[in-house]
Design a protein around this motif. Structure first.
Motif, PDB file in Angstrom:
ATOM      1  N   ARG A 175      34.990  -6.520 -28.201  1.00 17.51           N
ATOM      2  CA  ARG A 175      34.572  -5.645 -29.359  1.00 17.51           C
ATOM      3  C   ARG A 175      33.230  -6.194 -30.053  1.00 17.51           C
ATOM      4  O   ARG A 175      32.469  -5.210 -30.418  1.00 17.51           O
ATOM      5  N   ASP A 176      32.939  -7.447 -30.086  1.00 16.05           N
ATOM      6  CA  ASP A 176      31.662  -7.838 -30.398  1.00 16.05           C
ATOM      7  C   ASP A 176      30.412  -7.353 -29.673  1.00 16.05           C
ATOM      8  O   ASP A 176      29.281  -7.075 -30.077  1.00 16.05           O
ATOM      9  N   GLN A 177      30.680  -7.313 -28.271  1.00 12.39           N
ATOM     10  CA  GLN A 177      29.909  -6.823 -27.157  1.00 12.39           C
ATOM     11  C   GLN A 177      29.535  -5.453 -27.516  1.00 12.39           C
ATOM     12  O   GLN A 177      28.273  -4.714 -27.370  1.00 12.39           O
ATOM     13  N   LEU A 178      30.443  -4.615 -27.724  1.00 13.40           N
ATOM     14  CA  LEU A 178      30.170  -3.179 -28.234  1.00 13.40           C
ATOM     15  C   LEU A 178      29.340  -2.721 -29.214  1.00 13.40           C
ATOM     16  O   LEU A 178      28.556  -2.238 -29.553  1.00 13.40           O
ATOM     17  N   TYR A 179      29.559  -3.508 -30.584  1.00 14.95           N
ATOM     18  CA  TYR A 179      28.847  -3.707 -31.795  1.00 14.95           C
ATOM     19  C   TYR A 179      27.412  -4.057 -31.704  1.00 14.95           C
ATOM     20  O   TYR A 179      26.642  -3.783 -32.354  1.00 14.95           O
ATOM     21  N   LEU A 180      27.442  -5.265 -30.746  1.00 13.05           N
ATOM     22  CA  LEU A 180      25.893  -5.770 -30.664  1.00 13.05           C
ATOM     23  C   LEU A 180      25.313  -4.794 -29.979  1.00 13.05           C
ATOM     24  O   LEU A 180      23.968  -4.687 -30.268  1.00 13.05           O
ATOM     25  N   SER A 181      25.743  -4.064 -28.891  1.00 15.51           N
ATOM     26  CA  SER A 181      24.975  -2.896 -28.166  1.00 15.51           C
ATOM     27  C   SER A 181      24.645  -1.951 -29.292  1.00 15.51           C
ATOM     28  O   SER A 181      23.725  -1.533 -29.188  1.00 15.51           O
ATOM     29  N   LEU A 182      25.577  -1.569 -30.066  1.00 13.94           N
ATOM     30  CA  LEU A 182      25.092  -0.525 -31.168  1.00 13.94           C
ATOM     31  C   LEU A 182      24.286  -0.917 -31.984  1.00 13.94           C
ATOM     32  O   LEU A 182      23.319  -0.242 -32.558  1.00 13.94           O
ATOM     33  N   ARG A 183      24.253  -2.367 -32.706  1.00 19.14           N
ATOM     34  CA  ARG A 183      23.194  -2.794 -33.566  1.00 19.14           C
ATOM     35  C   ARG A 183      21.868  -2.845 -32.683  1.00 19.14           C
ATOM     36  O   ARG A 183      20.870  -2.507 -33.555  1.00 19.14           O
ATOM     37  N   LEU A 184      21.780  -3.491 -31.549  1.00 21.70           N
ATOM     38  CA  LEU A 184      20.416  -3.501 -30.784  1.00 21.70           C
ATOM     39  C   LEU A 184      20.038  -1.880 -30.850  1.00 21.70           C
ATOM     40  O   LEU A 184      18.621  -1.823 -30.916  1.00 21.70           O
ATOM     41  N   ALA A 185      20.611  -1.131 -30.597  1.00 23.21           N
ATOM     42  CA  ALA A 185      20.266   0.262 -30.230  1.00 23.21           C
ATOM     43  C   ALA A 185      19.667   0.835 -31.680  1.00 23.21           C
ATOM     44  O   ALA A 185      18.737   1.523 -31.477  1.00 23.21           O
ATOM     45  N   LEU A 186      20.546   0.510 -32.662  1.00 22.47           N
ATOM     46  CA  LEU A 186      20.001   1.040 -33.796  1.00 22.47           C
ATOM     47  C   LEU A 186      18.499   0.398 -34.165  1.00 22.47           C
ATOM     48  O   LEU A 186      17.840   0.968 -34.958  1.00 22.47           O
ATOM     49  N   CYS A 187      18.488  -0.898 -33.981  1.00 16.39           N
ATOM     50  CA  CYS A 187      17.292  -1.499 -34.234  1.00 16.39           C
ATOM     51  C   CYS A 187      16.115  -0.808 -33.598  1.00 16.39           C
ATOM     52  O   CYS A 187      15.151  -0.626 -34.383  1.00 16.39           O
ATOM     53  N   GLU A 188      16.552  -0.346 -32.249  1.00 20.35           N
ATOM     54  CA  GLU A 188      15.307   0.157 -31.446  1.00 20.35           C
ATOM     55  C   GLU A 188      14.889   1.712 -32.193  1.00 20.35           C
ATOM     56  O   GLU A 188      13.780   2.117 -32.367  1.00 20.35           O
ATOM     57  N   LEU A 189      15.837   2.549 -32.408  1.00 23.84           N
ATOM     58  CA  LEU A 189      15.919   3.732 -33.149  1.00 23.84           C
ATOM     59  C   LEU A 189      15.293   4.027 -34.389  1.00 23.84           C
ATOM     60  O   LEU A 189      14.874   4.870 -34.975  1.00 23.84           O
ATOM     61  N   VAL A 190      15.886   2.840 -35.138  1.00 22.39           N
ATOM     62  CA  VAL A 190      15.706   3.023 -36.707  1.00 22.39           C
ATOM     63  C   VAL A 190      14.617   2.307 -37.273  1.00 22.39           C
ATOM     64  O   VAL A 190      13.853   2.661 -38.254  1.00 22.39           O
ATOM     65  N   LEU A 191      14.621   1.021 -36.891  1.00 27.05           N
ATOM     66  CA  LEU A 191      13.419   0.032 -37.372  1.00 27.05           C
ATOM     67  C   LEU A 191      12.155   0.639 -36.991  1.00 27.05           C
ATOM     68  O   LEU A 191      12.021   1.026 -35.591  1.00 27.05           O
ATOM     69  N   PRO A 192      11.156   0.341 -37.575  1.00 28.49           N
ATOM     70  CA  PRO A 192       9.731   0.788 -37.166  1.00 28.49           C
ATOM     71  C   PRO A 192       9.241  -0.010 -35.655  1.00 28.49           C
ATOM     72  O   PRO A 192       9.569  -1.047 -35.713  1.00 28.49           O
ATOM     73  N   ALA A 193       8.750   0.942 -35.020  1.00 26.18           N
ATOM     74  CA  ALA A 193       8.228   0.288 -33.492  1.00 26.18           C
ATOM     75  C   ALA A 193       6.868  -0.253 -33.567  1.00 26.18           C
ATOM     76  O   ALA A 193       6.506  -1.057 -32.805  1.00 26.18           O
ATOM     77  N   ASP A 194       6.239   0.251 -34.488  1.00 24.92           N
ATOM     78  CA  ASP A 194       4.612  -0.180 -34.431  1.00 24.92           C
ATOM     79  C   ASP A 194       4.627  -1.594 -35.291  1.00 24.92           C
ATOM     80  O   ASP A 194       3.662  -2.535 -34.549  1.00 24.92           O
ATOM     81  N   ASP A 195       5.399  -1.995 -36.125  1.00 29.68           N
ATOM     82  CA  ASP A 195       4.996  -3.408 -36.700  1.00 29.68           C
ATOM     83  C   ASP A 195       6.745  -3.823 -36.870  1.00 29.68           C
ATOM     84  O   ASP A 195       7.146  -3.840 -37.852  1.00 29.68           O
ATOM     85  N   THR A 196       7.144  -4.270 -35.804  1.00 31.46           N
ATOM     86  CA  THR A 196       8.612  -4.704 -35.582  1.00 31.46           C
ATOM     87  C   THR A 196       8.952  -5.895 -36.564  1.00 31.46           C
ATOM     88  O   THR A 196       8.156  -6.684 -36.714  1.00 31.46           O
ATOM     89  N   CYS A 197      10.082  -6.135 -37.042  1.00 31.61           N
ATOM     90  CA  CYS A 197      10.627  -7.168 -37.882  1.00 31.61           C
ATOM     91  C   CYS A 197      11.549  -7.927 -37.197  1.00 31.61           C
ATOM     92  O   CYS A 197      12.071  -7.652 -36.272  1.00 31.61           O
ATOM     93  N   PRO A 198      11.853  -9.222 -37.467  1.00 30.15           N
ATOM     94  CA  PRO A 198      12.740  -9.989 -36.628  1.00 30.15           C
ATOM     95  C   PRO A 198      14.006  -9.512 -36.850  1.00 30.15           C
ATOM     96  O   PRO A 198      14.584  -8.781 -37.570  1.00 30.15           O
ATOM     97  N   ILE A 199      14.911  -9.710 -35.657  1.00 32.66           N
ATOM     98  CA  ILE A 199      16.155  -9.402 -35.488  1.00 32.66           C
ATOM     99  C   ILE A 199      16.868 -10.949 -35.646  1.00 32.66           C
ATOM    100  O   ILE A 199      16.526 -11.782 -35.022  1.00 32.66           O
ATOM    101  N   ILE A 200      17.860 -11.115 -36.629  1.00 32.41           N
ATOM    102  CA  ILE A 200      18.453 -12.392 -36.852  1.00 32.41           C
ATOM    103  C   ILE A 200      19.947 -12.233 -36.552  1.00 32.41           C
ATOM    104  O   ILE A 200      20.683 -11.372 -36.824  1.00 32.41           O
ATOM    105  N   LEU A 201      20.403 -13.132 -35.614  1.00 37.73           N
ATOM    106  CA  LEU A 201      21.620 -13.155 -35.144  1.00 37.73           C
ATOM    107  C   LEU A 201      22.293 -14.549 -35.418  1.00 37.73           C
ATOM    108  O   LEU A 201      21.809 -15.584 -35.193  1.00 37.73           O
ATOM    109  N   ASP A 202      23.578 -14.508 -36.404  1.00 34.31           N
ATOM    110  CA  ASP A 202      24.175 -15.679 -36.816  1.00 34.31           C
ATOM    111  C   ASP A 202      25.578 -15.899 -36.075  1.00 34.31           C
ATOM    112  O   ASP A 202      26.511 -15.138 -36.373  1.00 34.31           O
ATOM    113  N   ASP A 203      25.539 -16.933 -35.065  1.00 32.40           N
ATOM    114  CA  ASP A 203      26.711 -16.945 -34.198  1.00 32.40           C
ATOM    115  C   ASP A 203      27.251 -15.581 -33.929  1.00 32.40           C
ATOM    116  O   ASP A 203      28.661 -15.470 -33.619  1.00 32.40           O
ATOM    117  N   ALA A 204      26.496 -14.655 -33.265  1.00 32.55           N
ATOM    118  CA  ALA A 204      26.896 -13.349 -32.720  1.00 32.55           C
ATOM    119  C   ALA A 204      27.589 -13.449 -31.355  1.00 32.55           C
ATOM    120  O   ALA A 204      28.179 -12.303 -30.775  1.00 32.55           O
TER     121      ALA A 204
END
Length: 652
Positions: free
Chosen positions: A573-602
């Motif tokens: 379940r955690d791997q499923l939603y990590l995949s969805l989170r990372l995909a959202l980061c790629e599609l939603v967050l700006p690509a020209d000036d990327t912001c950090p991704i923070i993972l807390d015991d993920a």
């Protein structure tokens, strides 16, 4: 944007500093070492600390949760690298109720302010997304891997799909339209309120008519009650007059009875005194009959014994017999030759005479004393014989019986007088009660008075009901005004119904547009998330389906339907939603000036093979953006032990 260095006085962090690398940063720290606090600190430096947040479900708001344990003010600084150059962000607490509200953004190493960066706009300007989108994409915590929908995230998705401005989201528009729809057609909508008003006006008209009917019926009841009350008053007055006569009659009889008893008692006292005087004049005084009988029997016996004793004593002349014989012996001695013996015998006889005479004198005295004792007893009774004493006893018995009867009669008269006096008091009390005419009791007058009181209460109640009915009718308003208001309200209702139909059409159209947008975005997001999920699970799952609220189902090639997350293990379940989170980061967050991704015991629930897949993926992503991976395990740092491209940090 990349974070270069951070210094924090935030929660358990007391002026702590952390320096980060450009790509993947693996930060190891055991539990209670401040990993989650560092993650929250980064968010606070970018977006500030909310002062509107309230405690809920046992969780304290950030403004309380992250107060420095040392008691110092909440503050911090963060050096970052942007497309325009290095920038230093600082936040300090000015007032205790507004933590970290004092903000500054300067060119690193100088006091030169960076234009356009404020405490409110800093986060969105640097990450390209508002706080809500950042928390649902790049801010990944083990307890919050799941993705929830949000208006801000919808705006961002709409902008990406339709290449439009990030100003509106389907949820917001639908929420607004639904709110307008509810305002018109909901339980508290305008149409419902208007219909409620119309129903109230109609009900008021109905109540006015009903009140008029009630008032008419009450007028008839009041007239009947007034007539019944007049008859009840008349009966009460008659009953009271009769009760007065009865009370006075009883009182007069009781007084006469007392007078009669007093006269009888007076006469009984006289009779008792006379009988007592006669009894006291008898030889026996107030001695009882039985005692008098015993005394009389004893005294009569004594008299008889004394008389017998006196009769037994010899007469005095017997003493002269020895004397005569002595004289005779003396005379014979003169005549006869043996005179000497006769003289001697005569002397003896003389001596006997003397002795007998003396004895007889004593007997005479005894007899006199015996007769005197007898006479004393007889004199005490005033009798001359025992038979006379018996007659006196019989007479005493008669006198005693007469005194007893007189005493008993006196007691009877006294008791009768006491009862008569008590009866008189009771009669007086009853007379007073009868003349009081109180409503209590069961006498005819009391019952009549109770009937009058009940009639008065009923009449008052009817009049009060009549007044209430009249007041209610007046309070409900003028029937003409109410009918006019009903007609106007019906016109307004028709207009609102037309508007409601238009809103329903708009909601349906908006929903169709949202489905069309999601039909273009969801496949793209699901495809990228499925690609990442397949990699993390080493090909076990290769498809993902997304619902409108971004809940996901995992599907294998051989499965006919997707598996809901509740059927997956915690790690999957955690791997499923990590995949969805990372995909959202790629599609939603700006690509020209990327912001950090923070993972807390993920990655804490990943087994070793899938952990290695995830770490390899994150290292690749770290080539294009900064990634901060916080972990309470050493597996991550051990995996990258000889990798110079990964920055490993150990927190104490």
């Amino acid at each position: 944007m990349k974070i270069k260095k951070m210094t924090a006085s935030f929660g358990t962090l007391e002026n702590k500093t952390m320096t980060l690398g450009d790509g993947l940063n693996v930060i190891y720290a055991p539990n209670e070492s401040g990993k989650s606090t560092w993650c929250s600190f980064i968010r606070a430096m970018l977006y500030g600390v909310s002062t509107a947040q309230r405690a809920k479900q046992g969780q304290q708001p950030d403004k309380i949760k992250y107060r420095p344990w040392s008691g110092a003010s909440m503050s911090g600084s963060m050096d970052i690298e942007t497309a325009d150059g290095p920038v230093t962000l600082q936040r300090r607490t000015g007032r205790a109720n507004q933590p970290m509200q004092n903000f500054s953004a300067t060119v690193t190493g100088t006091d030169t302010p960076v234009p356009g960066l404020t405490g409110d706009s800093c986060g969105q300007a640097l990450t390209g997304v508002p706080r809500e989108v950042f928390e649902r994409t790049a801010f990944i915590r083990q307890a919050g891997l799941g993705v929830s929908n949000d208006p801000e995230l919808e705006k961002r998705i709409n902008a990406l799909v339709a290449a439009g401005a990030e100003e509106q989201s389907y949820s917001q528009a639908d929420k607004q339209l639904q709110a307008w729809h509810r305002r018109r057609n909901g339980r508290r909508g305008a149409i419902q309120e208007l219909e409620t008003e119309m129903a109230e006006n109609q009900a008021a008209l109905d109540k006015i008519a009903q009140a008029a009917q009630t008032a008419e019926a009450l007028d008839k009841s009041i007239a009947a009650a007034e007539e019944a009350q007049a008859q009840a008053v008349k009966r009460m007055e008659q009953a009271r007059a009769q009760q007065r006569r009865d009370a006075l009659g009883v009182l007069s009889q009781s007084r006469q009875r007392v007078q009669d008893c007093q006269q009888e008692q007076t006469q009984a006292e006289k009779d008792e005194a006379a009988a007592k005087a006669s009894l006291d004049a008898s030889p026996y005084g107030d001695m009882g009959p039985e005692e008098a009988r015993r005394r009389t029997d004893i005294d009569a016996g004594n008299v008889r014994e004394l008389e017998k004793l006196a009769a037994k004593l010899p007469p005095v002349w017997i003493a002269f017999i020895p004397l005569g014989l002595g004289v005779l012996s003396f005379l014979l001695s003169l005549l006869l030759p043996w005179q000497a013996e006769l003289i001697a015998a005569g002397g003896v006889l003389v001596l006997l005479f003397v002795m007998m005479y003396l004895r007889l004198q004593n007997l005479k005295k005894a007899k006199e004393e015996t007769l005197a004792e007898r006479d004393k007893i007889l004199n005490a009774y005033g009798a001359d014989s025992p038979e006379a004493m018996k007659e006196l006893l019989a007479n005493y018995r008669r006198l005693w019986d007469e005194w007893q009867r007189a005493s008993y009669h006196l007691e009877e008269t006294e008791s009768a007088l006491t009862k008569a006096q008590a009866a008189q008091k009771e009669a007086e009390s009853q007379a007073m009660a009868g003349l009081d005419f109180s409503d209590s009791g069961s006498s005819p007058a009391a019952l009549a008075s109770q009937a009058v009181q009940a009639g008065r209460e009923r009449l008052d109640a009817l009049r009060q009901q009549r007044a209430i009915a009249e007041g209610q009718a007046k309070a409900l308003g003028d029937p003409m005004v109410l009918r006019s208001a009903l007609a106007e309200q019906e016109q307004r209702r028709q207009a609102l119904l037309e508007q409601d139909e238009a809103l329903a059409l708009a909601i349906e159209t908006l929903e169709q547009a949202d489905r069309e947008l999601r039909s273009r975005f969801s496949p793209q997001l699901a495809a990228r998330a499925a690609e990442l999920f397949a990699r993390l699970t080493m090909g076990r799952y290769d498809q993902i389906t997304l619902a409108r609220d971004l809940t996901a189902k995992a599907k294998r090639t051989e499965d006919t339907t997707g598996q809901e997350e509740s059927y997956l293990s915690q790690g999957a379940r955690d791997q499923l939603y990590l995949s969805l989170r990372l995909a959202l980061c790629e599609l939603v967050l700006p690509a020209d000036d990327t912001c950090p991704i923070i993972l807390d015991d993920a990655l804490v629930t990943f087994d070793q093979p899938r952990l290695e897949q995830a770490l390899t993926l994150l290292r690749e992503l770290g080539e294009t953006r900064q990634i901060l991976l916080f972990s309470c395990q050493e597996r991550e740092t051990q995996y990258f032990a000889n990798d110079q491209a990964v920055t490993a940090i150990r927190l104490s």
